[in-house]
Motif scaffolding. Sequence first.
Motif, PDB file in Angstrom:
ATOM      1  N   THR A 267       0.968  -1.047  -0.081  1.00 26.18           N
ATOM      2  CA  THR A 267      -0.050   0.037   0.075  1.00 26.18           C
ATOM      3  C   THR A 267       0.794   1.223   0.114  1.00 26.18           C
ATOM      4  OG1 THR A 267      -0.132   0.512   2.250  1.00 26.18           O
ATOM      5  CG2 THR A 267      -1.680  -1.065   1.432  1.00 26.18           C
ATOM      6  N   PHE A 268       0.507   2.322  -0.534  1.00 29.35           N
ATOM      7  CA  PHE A 268       1.047   3.554  -0.225  1.00 29.35           C
ATOM      8  C   PHE A 268      -0.060   4.731  -0.233  1.00 29.35           C
ATOM      9  CE2 PHE A 268       0.817   3.394  -4.719  1.00 29.35           C
ATOM     10  CZ  PHE A 268       0.305   4.758  -5.349  1.00 29.35           C
ATOM     11  N   PHE A 269       0.205   5.886   0.323  1.00 31.98           N
ATOM     12  CA  PHE A 269      -0.707   7.092   0.219  1.00 31.98           C
ATOM     13  C   PHE A 269       0.166   8.515   0.295  1.00 31.98           C
ATOM     14  CE2 PHE A 269      -0.093   5.955   4.885  1.00 31.98           C
ATOM     15  CZ  PHE A 269       0.297   7.308   5.353  1.00 31.98           C
ATOM     16  N   THR A 270      -0.575   9.329   0.015  1.00 32.23           N
ATOM     17  CA  THR A 270       0.347  10.643  -0.338  1.00 32.23           C
ATOM     18  C   THR A 270      -0.345  11.712   0.704  1.00 32.23           C
ATOM     19  OG1 THR A 270      -1.007  11.496  -2.107  1.00 32.23           O
ATOM     20  CG2 THR A 270       1.094  10.353  -2.614  1.00 32.23           C
ATOM     21  N   LEU A 271       0.340  12.623   1.116  1.00 32.99           N
ATOM     22  CA  LEU A 271       0.078  13.900   1.813  1.00 32.99           C
ATOM     23  C   LEU A 271       0.413  14.909   1.160  1.00 32.99           C
ATOM     24  CD1 LEU A 271       0.118  12.438   5.486  1.00 32.99           C
ATOM     25  CD2 LEU A 271      -1.948  13.253   4.380  1.00 32.99           C
ATOM     26  N   THR A 272      -0.327  15.619   0.277  1.00 26.50           N
ATOM     27  CA  THR A 272       0.190  16.727  -0.242  1.00 26.50           C
ATOM     28  C   THR A 272       0.255  18.101   0.665  1.00 26.50           C
ATOM     29  OG1 THR A 272      -1.748  17.508  -0.948  1.00 26.50           O
ATOM     30  CG2 THR A 272      -0.719  15.919  -2.400  1.00 26.50           C
ATOM     31  N   ARG A 273       0.743  19.151   0.287  1.00 30.03           N
ATOM     32  CA  ARG A 273       0.755  20.140   1.045  1.00 30.03           C
ATOM     33  C   ARG A 273      -0.637  20.853   1.184  1.00 30.03           C
ATOM     34  NH1 ARG A 273       5.041  24.659  -0.789  1.00 30.03           N
ATOM     35  NH2 ARG A 273       6.283  23.083  -0.699  1.00 30.03           N
ATOM     36  N   ASP A 274      -1.541  20.718   0.256  1.00 29.68           N
ATOM     37  CA  ASP A 274      -2.862  21.061   0.420  1.00 29.68           C
ATOM     38  C   ASP A 274      -3.772  20.187   1.381  1.00 29.68           C
ATOM     39  OD1 ASP A 274      -2.572  23.157  -1.434  1.00 29.68           O
ATOM     40  OD2 ASP A 274      -3.548  22.064  -3.186  1.00 29.68           O
TER      41      ASP A 274
ATOM     42  N   VAL B 166       1.585   5.580   8.625  1.00 34.28           N
ATOM     43  CA  VAL B 166       2.413   4.445   7.759  1.00 34.28           C
ATOM     44  C   VAL B 166       2.130   3.254   8.305  1.00 34.28           C
ATOM     45  CG1 VAL B 166       4.562   4.545   8.617  1.00 34.28           C
ATOM     46  CG2 VAL B 166       3.983   3.970   6.177  1.00 34.28           C
ATOM     47  N   ASN B 167       1.765   2.754   9.537  1.00 37.25           N
ATOM     48  CA  ASN B 167       1.694   1.327  10.022  1.00 37.25           C
ATOM     49  C   ASN B 167       0.231   1.108   9.788  1.00 37.25           C
ATOM     50  OD1 ASN B 167       4.442   1.229  11.700  1.00 37.25           O
ATOM     51  ND2 ASN B 167       3.509   2.982  12.894  1.00 37.25           N
ATOM     52  N   MET B 168      -0.714   1.723   9.711  1.00 36.10           N
ATOM     53  CA  MET B 168      -2.068   1.473   9.838  1.00 36.10           C
ATOM     54  C   MET B 168      -2.296   0.451   8.581  1.00 36.10           C
ATOM     55  SD  MET B 168      -4.179   4.689  11.251  1.00 36.10           S
ATOM     56  CE  MET B 168      -3.939   5.067  12.932  1.00 36.10           C
ATOM     57  N   PRO B 169      -1.960   0.640   7.485  1.00 38.79           N
ATOM     58  CA  PRO B 169      -2.066  -0.239   6.408  1.00 38.79           C
ATOM     59  C   PRO B 169      -1.496  -1.475   6.461  1.00 38.79           C
ATOM     60  CG  PRO B 169      -1.757   1.870   5.590  1.00 38.79           C
ATOM     61  CD  PRO B 169      -1.393   2.020   6.998  1.00 38.79           C
ATOM     62  N   LEU B 170      -0.660  -1.747   7.343  1.00 39.03           N
ATOM     63  CA  LEU B 170      -0.407  -3.263   7.740  1.00 39.03           C
ATOM     64  C   LEU B 170      -1.278  -3.971   8.428  1.00 39.03           C
ATOM     65  CD1 LEU B 170       3.584  -2.339   8.834  1.00 39.03           C
ATOM     66  CD2 LEU B 170       2.565  -3.296   6.436  1.00 39.03           C
TER      67      LEU B 170
ATOM     68  N   LYS C   6       2.263  -6.628   3.249  1.00 39.28           N
ATOM     69  CA  LYS C   6       3.652  -6.880   3.722  1.00 39.28           C
ATOM     70  C   LYS C   6       4.641  -5.462   3.758  1.00 39.28           C
ATOM     71  CE  LYS C   6       5.175  -8.762  -0.541  1.00 39.28           C
ATOM     72  NZ  LYS C   6       5.831 -10.228  -1.295  1.00 39.28           N
ATOM     73  N   LEU C   7       3.953  -4.557   3.012  1.00 40.78           N
ATOM     74  CA  LEU C   7       4.904  -3.023   2.679  1.00 40.78           C
ATOM     75  C   LEU C   7       3.809  -2.046   2.795  1.00 40.78           C
ATOM     76  CD1 LEU C   7       7.696  -1.696   2.268  1.00 40.78           C
ATOM     77  CD2 LEU C   7       6.963  -2.048  -0.111  1.00 40.78           C
ATOM     78  N   SER C   8       4.113  -0.899   3.493  1.00 41.69           N
ATOM     79  CA  SER C   8       3.169   0.400   3.380  1.00 41.69           C
ATOM     80  C   SER C   8       4.104   1.271   3.368  1.00 41.69           C
ATOM     81  CB  SER C   8       2.718   0.406   4.719  1.00 41.69           C
ATOM     82  OG  SER C   8       1.825   1.650   4.762  1.00 41.69           O
ATOM     83  N   ILE C   9       3.902   2.569   2.426  1.00 36.96           N
ATOM     84  CA  ILE C   9       4.856   3.543   2.328  1.00 36.96           C
ATOM     85  C   ILE C   9       3.906   4.762   2.203  1.00 36.96           C
ATOM     86  CG2 ILE C   9       6.076   4.731   0.628  1.00 36.96           C
ATOM     87  CD1 ILE C   9       6.770   1.970  -0.921  1.00 36.96           C
ATOM     88  N   SER C  10       4.633   5.868   2.964  1.00 38.49           N
ATOM     89  CA  SER C  10       3.881   7.236   2.911  1.00 38.49           C
ATOM     90  C   SER C  10       4.696   7.904   2.372  1.00 38.49           C
ATOM     91  CB  SER C  10       3.779   7.558   4.364  1.00 38.49           C
ATOM     92  OG  SER C  10       3.496   8.901   4.821  1.00 38.49           O
ATOM     93  N   LEU C  11       4.326   9.103   1.535  1.00 41.34           N
ATOM     94  CA  LEU C  11       4.761   9.927   0.949  1.00 41.34           C
ATOM     95  C   LEU C  11       4.199  11.242   1.305  1.00 41.34           C
ATOM     96  CD1 LEU C  11       4.381   8.356  -2.959  1.00 41.34           C
ATOM     97  CD2 LEU C  11       6.534   8.401  -1.047  1.00 41.34           C
ATOM     98  N   ARG C  12       4.818  12.238   1.806  1.00 41.14           N
ATOM     99  CA  ARG C  12       4.559  13.547   2.744  1.00 41.14           C
ATOM    100  C   ARG C  12       5.176  14.769   1.952  1.00 41.14           C
ATOM    101  NH1 ARG C  12       6.174  16.312   6.679  1.00 41.14           N
ATOM    102  NH2 ARG C  12       7.422  14.419   7.500  1.00 41.14           N
TER     103      ARG C  12
ATOM    104  N   TRP D 130       9.070  13.669   1.865  1.00 40.63           N
ATOM    105  CA  TRP D 130       9.506  12.691   2.868  1.00 40.63           C
ATOM    106  C   TRP D 130       8.991  11.406   2.805  1.00 40.63           C
ATOM    107  CZ3 TRP D 130      13.581  14.502   5.235  1.00 40.63           C
ATOM    108  CH2 TRP D 130      14.012  15.873   5.425  1.00 40.63           C
ATOM    109  N   VAL D 131       9.572  10.362   2.884  1.00 44.33           N
ATOM    110  CA  VAL D 131       9.129   8.877   2.800  1.00 44.33           C
ATOM    111  C   VAL D 131       9.170   8.047   3.882  1.00 44.33           C
ATOM    112  CG1 VAL D 131       9.425   6.877   1.146  1.00 44.33           C
ATOM    113  CG2 VAL D 131       9.859   9.092   0.405  1.00 44.33           C
ATOM    114  N   SER D 132       8.255   7.282   4.351  1.00 40.98           N
ATOM    115  CA  SER D 132       8.215   6.599   5.505  1.00 40.98           C
ATOM    116  C   SER D 132       7.760   5.077   4.932  1.00 40.98           C
ATOM    117  CB  SER D 132       7.274   6.798   6.537  1.00 40.98           C
ATOM    118  OG  SER D 132       7.750   8.020   7.253  1.00 40.98           O
ATOM    119  N   LEU D 133       8.516   3.985   5.359  1.00 38.47           N
ATOM    120  CA  LEU D 133       8.039   2.712   5.105  1.00 38.47           C
ATOM    121  C   LEU D 133       8.096   1.806   6.122  1.00 38.47           C
ATOM    122  CD1 LEU D 133      10.818   4.181   2.816  1.00 38.47           C
ATOM    123  CD2 LEU D 133       9.968   2.215   1.472  1.00 38.47           C
ATOM    124  N   ARG D 134       7.216   0.995   6.135  1.00 36.80           N
ATOM    125  CA  ARG D 134       6.934  -0.021   7.309  1.00 36.80           C
ATOM    126  C   ARG D 134       6.899  -1.559   6.667  1.00 36.80           C
ATOM    127  NH1 ARG D 134       8.727   3.474   9.353  1.00 36.80           N
ATOM    128  NH2 ARG D 134       8.138   4.782  11.078  1.00 36.80           N
ATOM    129  N   SER D 135       7.288  -2.426   7.264  1.00 35.69           N
ATOM    130  CA  SER D 135       6.873  -3.971   6.618  1.00 35.69           C
ATOM    131  C   SER D 135       6.741  -5.006   7.795  1.00 35.69           C
ATOM    132  CB  SER D 135       8.099  -4.116   5.584  1.00 35.69           C
ATOM    133  OG  SER D 135       9.314  -4.364   6.315  1.00 35.69           O
TER     134      SER D 135
END
Length: 341
Positions: free
Chosen positions: A240-247, A263-267, A273-279, A289-294
């Motif tokens: 999974t992944f999600f974005t958080l834009t400035r808006d 970023v932990n919640m989609p797990l 097995k992998l979750s990525i946050s893009l802020r 800024w990128v956070s990854l959890r697995s």
Amino acid sequence: MMNNLLSTTDLEKLRSFIDKAENIVIFCHINPDGDAIGSCLGWAEYLRTIGKSPSIIVPDQFPDFLMWMPNTEKIIRFDKHRETAENIMTKADLMFCLDLNDVSRTDGLGNLIQESKAKKVMFDHHLNPQLKCDIMISEPEISSTCEIVFRVVNELGDFDKMGSHFAAPIYCGMMTDTGTFTYNSTRPEIFFIISRLLTKNIDKDKIYRNVYNNYSEQRIRLIGYVLHEKLVVDARHHATFFTLTRDDLRKFNYIKGDAEGLVNMPLQIKGTKLSISLREDTEKDNIVWVSLRSVDDFPCNLVAKEFFNGGGHLNASGGRLNCSIDEAVRITKKAIEKFCS
């Protein structure tokens, strides 16, 4: 029960450095988290207990939910008090680099650290240390830098001298850097350390509430928005992944720390097995800024290294992209395709 982190020679060298030092400075990485702040506060408390007067300098703002910890008011932010910080660093004869293995993770502090003639000591648990120090404790298998601080104080024979102002931030850093002991926390030593910290009259349940039940209403609404509107689930690749834009961040009156743990919640989705946050950065353009959890043995640290200019631990890593959020999404899809196929 615990192996020593320091040889007899390095332990005596550390004692000597501390004894002779008159101006001690403690640093950590940019965007300080619970482990970075907790280890700095815990180590500073130890140094004060043995008669020293250390300064803590952090590159920038740390989350509000860490402000409850004892002595946070003594922390100097480099981005807000540059002249004061530079003056302290110029006089330093001993520097402790905590939760920090590379000066590139300190922004403007980096040159000052490298140029300083002070003795330097590293306590860190990240892979591939790049910072040269006179004493290096680099232990990637250890849960947190706070655990390292506890173990060093214990090896110095001084744990019995410590009180709650040491134990509380050390427990907090261990808790936050293991996702409340849900990853990177299977070694028995961790729970032995916790049992020792609890002898210092800390309330571990209150520490949990201070960190995880201390958010604004807007943070809760942000979580709902992300999970309902922004989360992309790639069931085929179990990612999974999600974005958080400035808006997005403006819409929910974002303050530093509001995205912590998202970023932990989609797990929690079965099979993921992998979750990525893009802020997006709130101030600088083209920084994401990128956070990854697995989970299990999935190496999100390798994903961070290859695709996001970052690194970290097997199940918890981070990185940074210098590009638009749309380009960050494209890079993320490539990463998922390669590592999750």
